[in-house]
Design an enzyme around this catalytic site. Structure first.
Site, PDB file in Angstrom:
ATOM      1  CD  GLU A 326      -2.885  -1.280   2.314  1.00 47.34           C
ATOM      2  OE1 GLU A 326      -2.738  -0.499   3.258  1.00 47.34           O
ATOM      3  OE2 GLU A 326      -3.809  -2.105   2.245  1.00 47.34           O
ATOM      4  CG  ASN A 369      -0.450  -6.554  -2.053  1.00 45.66           C
ATOM      5  OD1 ASN A 369      -1.043  -7.004  -3.034  1.00 45.66           O
ATOM      6  ND2 ASN A 369      -0.910  -6.712  -0.813  1.00 45.66           N
ATOM      7  CG  HIS A 404      -9.808  -6.181   0.103  1.00 43.77           C
ATOM      8  ND1 HIS A 404      -9.851  -7.401   0.748  1.00 43.77           N
ATOM      9  CD2 HIS A 404      -8.557  -5.693   0.316  1.00 43.77           C
ATOM     10  CE1 HIS A 404      -8.676  -7.623   1.333  1.00 43.77           C
ATOM     11  NE2 HIS A 404      -7.878  -6.611   1.076  1.00 43.77           N
ATOM     12  CD  GLU A 433      -4.403  -8.023   1.008  1.00 40.25           C
ATOM     13  OE1 GLU A 433      -5.330  -7.441   1.587  1.00 40.25           O
ATOM     14  OE2 GLU A 433      -3.223  -7.670   1.097  1.00 40.25           O
ATOM     15  CG  ASP A 435     -12.282  -9.756   0.931  1.00 42.48           C
ATOM     16  OD1 ASP A 435     -12.255  -8.784   0.155  1.00 42.48           O
ATOM     17  OD2 ASP A 435     -11.868  -9.680   2.113  1.00 42.48           O
TER      18      ASP A 435
HETATM   19  C1  GLA Z   1      -4.931  -4.995   3.807  1.00 43.13           C
HETATM   20  C2  GLA Z   1      -3.637  -5.739   4.135  1.00 43.13           C
HETATM   21  C3  GLA Z   1      -3.882  -7.128   4.628  1.00 43.13           C
HETATM   22  C4  GLA Z   1      -5.028  -7.205   5.598  1.00 43.13           C
HETATM   23  C5  GLA Z   1      -6.240  -6.571   4.993  1.00 43.13           C
HETATM   24  C6  GLA Z   1      -7.418  -6.606   5.917  1.00 43.13           C
HETATM   25  O1  GLA Z   1      -5.439  -5.294   2.605  1.00 43.13           O
HETATM   26  O2  GLA Z   1      -2.760  -5.800   3.048  1.00 43.13           O
HETATM   27  O3  GLA Z   1      -2.719  -7.595   5.251  1.00 43.13           O
HETATM   28  O4  GLA Z   1      -4.681  -6.577   6.790  1.00 43.13           O
HETATM   29  O5  GLA Z   1      -5.946  -5.219   4.738  1.00 43.13           O
HETATM   30  O6  GLA Z   1      -7.414  -7.652   6.792  1.00 43.13           O
END
Ligand code: GLA
Length: 648
Positions: A326, A369, A404, A433, A435
């Protein structure tokens, strides 16, 4: 003294326990659970509860009670963490799930306090603390029920549940404490493994906590995934409690599980602005770092030590690292997040991190990422940053798209554009990640998530996976952020609410989302007649595709419970829904009632076949003036229960 009591918890009690948020719309219901500890203090004994630290006084009293004649009073607390404690070492097994319930009330005259239920676990002299029930407001006026669940993920040689306050040292009563063992549903072994279904496209994995390397969670991960990621275990705050101390307890569990099961490991994450302890950004005097050359050098040196130690330890096991997490803020003129790393070191923290990881483990694939990479302004920022860094020979091997998503956004087209854009950089891409929230804003809050939304989620899973599959040459891995809906960060972010974002439900059973990936349930496309051009002017329709079967998936009733009077009869409609939402027709549905209930209600026709909408209607008449009855509706392996209340 604790009571061993085997109970078959049925109906509302069972469902309330298994589905704390009231999700009743799935067929998967465990048959039994067992109360393994029950303390009511009715024999005048403290039943194993004792002062946790030593100053507290713990005694059985009849001054107040939640039920019966006695409760347990704790007075003389000196610290917030003082309170009554119970040794549960021999009661709680690693990997199993337990529900904990206790009633609490403050002693007369005490002012409102936040009370929480905690557990202290120790192993070989090292103590750790977990919260079972978050701080909850309790007064001296009424009894409050604190409930929560616990799964122990670690070896222990000391285990003690205790009740504490988060502020103040009020005296309080507790009563009717129970620990209930929750029997897990077995995972579905006869459904396709996601890693097989996706084998031609990419590897697939999940983020997990150490406790999910045990029991049914481990079985689910073993069945479906060939990659794993530590959800939190490899973050700074877990690995580095202090500058002088590395703690690999949790990360080692995850790595060992992957090795035992021949799975790849993504390392997550070496540099991030969150979940990083305060000491990292404090100067040698313990003050918050200011941007000076000395502090820049100190911070980069800490980063280097961290990376060298962690990457060296796992270089034979971790094949991919999220090196920087991030770093983008699209609202900044230079697109870089102004976090403390940036404020003290400028962009050097990013460059240094990548270069050191490459030096320590030249074989690892190194990723940058970020989230919201489908948002045009953000992805442009990320693209430009990576482009510049590659020009400077910074060793970046791939882009991690956190992804996400939610049931509306981003669209398949936005994902497609994003993957295409980064493909141009000629480096790998991974979905890191994934979801899918069932909400589209930060305020809605459902107590149950409707079948309709879960079906929509299945459609969206299909839409997105279709796009990802088209980019199989650009994407090497897709990771879900969690194993199943029972453990997802979206239950507490952005607010506390029921969210069900993953392919497997809270009981680890496959959802429409899973079938959206597997794709088997989808209705075949409507055949388009193909017209053969002249010289033959006849239109030749292509052969109609074989319709895909509608596989029974869930059973729902309307209403889900009802009140009925003796003066009228009522109809309950039972619908069998297939994977993907198709109605299951021609299915036999049976209505069953217990022998006592037969005296209270009558069902006109107890067995029916579902019609064109997958539904069958049952007519119910009340025989008595008052009372309750349960009707169980069964269709194959699916069953559900309707509670009938007879009123005058
Ligand atoms: C971000 C982080 C992850 C995790 C998610 C929420 O995306 O990269 O490691 O903490 O938030 O759980």
């Amino acid at each position: 003294m604790s009571t061993q009591l085997k109970v078959f918890m049925k109906g509302v009690l069972l469902l309330g326990c298994l589905f704390p948020f009231g999700l009743l719309n799935h067929h998967a219901v465990a048959d039994d659970s067992t109360i393994i500890v029950q303390n009511d203090f009715e024999d005048g004994d403290t039943q194993g509860w004792e002062p946790r630290i030593g100053d507290e006084v713990v005694s059985v009293t009849s001054a107040d009670l939640h039920s019966g004649n006695y409760s347990l009073l704790t007075t003389n607390r000196v610290n917030e963490y003082d309170g009554p404690s119970l040794n549960v070492l021999s009661k709680i097994d690693k990997g199993s799930k337990y529900d904990i319930s206790v009633w609490v009330k403050l002693a007369p005259g005490e002012t409102t306090s936040n009370v929480q239920v905690s557990i202290e676990r120790q192993f070989q002299g090292t103590a750790n603390y977990d919260t079972i029930v978050d701080a909850t407001s309790v007064t001296a006026n009424e009894w409050v029920n604190l409930t929560g669940s616990y799964r122990l993920g670690f070896d222990v040689d000391f285990l003690s549940i205790y009740i504490e306050t988060t502020s103040g040292t009020a005296s309080f009563y507790i009563d009717d404490f129970t620990i209930t063992f929750i029997s897990p549903l077995p995972i579905q072994k006869d459904i396709p493994s996601l890693k097989d279904v996706l084998a031609d496209y990419f590897t697939v994995g999940a983020a997990l906590d150490p406790v999910e390397t045990l029991g049914v969670h481990a079985e689910l991960v073993q069945k479906h995934y060939n990659v794993i990621v530590a959800g939190d275990a490899m973050k700074w705050d877990t690995l580095r409690p202090s500058e002088s101390q590395f703690d690999f307890t949790q990360s080692d569990i995850i790595v060992q599980f992957a090795k035992d099961n021949d799975m790849a490991i993504r390392g997550h994450t070496l540099v991030w602005h969150e979940q990083t302890p305060d000491w990292v950004f404090q100067d040698e005097n313990g003050n918050e770092m200011q941007p000076t050359p000395e502090n820049k050098s100190l911070l980069l040196q800490r980063l280097e030590t961290h990376i060298r130690t962690v990457v060296e330890r796992y270089k034979d096991d971790v094949d991919t690292w999220d090196v920087v997490n991030e770093p983008i803020d699209e609202n900044e003129p230079n697109c870089l997040r102004q976090n403390l790393w940036y404020q003290i070191t400028g962009i050097d923290y990013i460059i240094t991190a990548f270069r050191i990881v490459r030096e320590v483990d030249p074989d690892a694939k190194l990723f940058i990422n970020d989230y919201d990479t489908t948002v045009s302004s953000k992805r442009t920022c990320l693209y430009n940053l990576v482009h510049d860094l590659l020009d400077q020979d910074v060793p970046i091997d791939g882009i991690g798209h956190q992804m996400h998503t939610n049931i509306e956004s981003p669209t398949g087209a936005e994902i497609d554009e994003t993957i295409q854009l980064f493909a141009d950089l000629g480096i790998d891409q991974q979905i890191t990640e994934f979801d899918m929230s069932v909400y589209t804003n930060d305020t809605d809050k459902y107590t149950t998530v409707s079948e309709e939304i879960l079906i929509k989620q299945g459609d969206r899973y299909k839409e997105i996976f279709d796009v990802l599959k088209q980019h199989k040459d650009d994407i090497s891995t897709v990771i879900f952020w969690g194993v199943a809906d029972d453990n997802t960060w979206l239950k507490t972010f952005p607010i506390t609410r029921l969210d069900l974002p993953l392919p497997f439900d809270e009981q680890l059973q496959a959802k429409h989302a899973y079938w959206g990936i597997v794709d088997s349930w989808l209705p075949s496309p409507t055949p388009t007649p193909t017209v053969t051009p002249s010289p033959t002017p006849t239109a030749t329709p292509s052969a109609p595709p074989t319709p895909k079967p509608c596989i029974p998936y869930s059973i729902v009733t309307d209403p889900t419970e009802l009140e009925i009077s003796t003066k009228e009869s009522t109809t309950i409609t039972v619908t069998i829904i297939g994977k993907g939402g198709c109605p299951v027709t021609g299915q036999i549905v049976k209505a069953k009632i217990g022998s006592e209930d037969k005296e209270r209600i009558k069902i006109k026709q107890k067995e029916q076949i579902t019609g064109t909408n997958g539904e069958a209607a049952f007519k119910i008449t009340a025989k008595k003036m008052t009372g309750n009855a349960n009707i169980t509706f069964k269709a194959g392996d699916l069953k559900t229960k309707v509670k009938v209340k007879i009123v005058n």
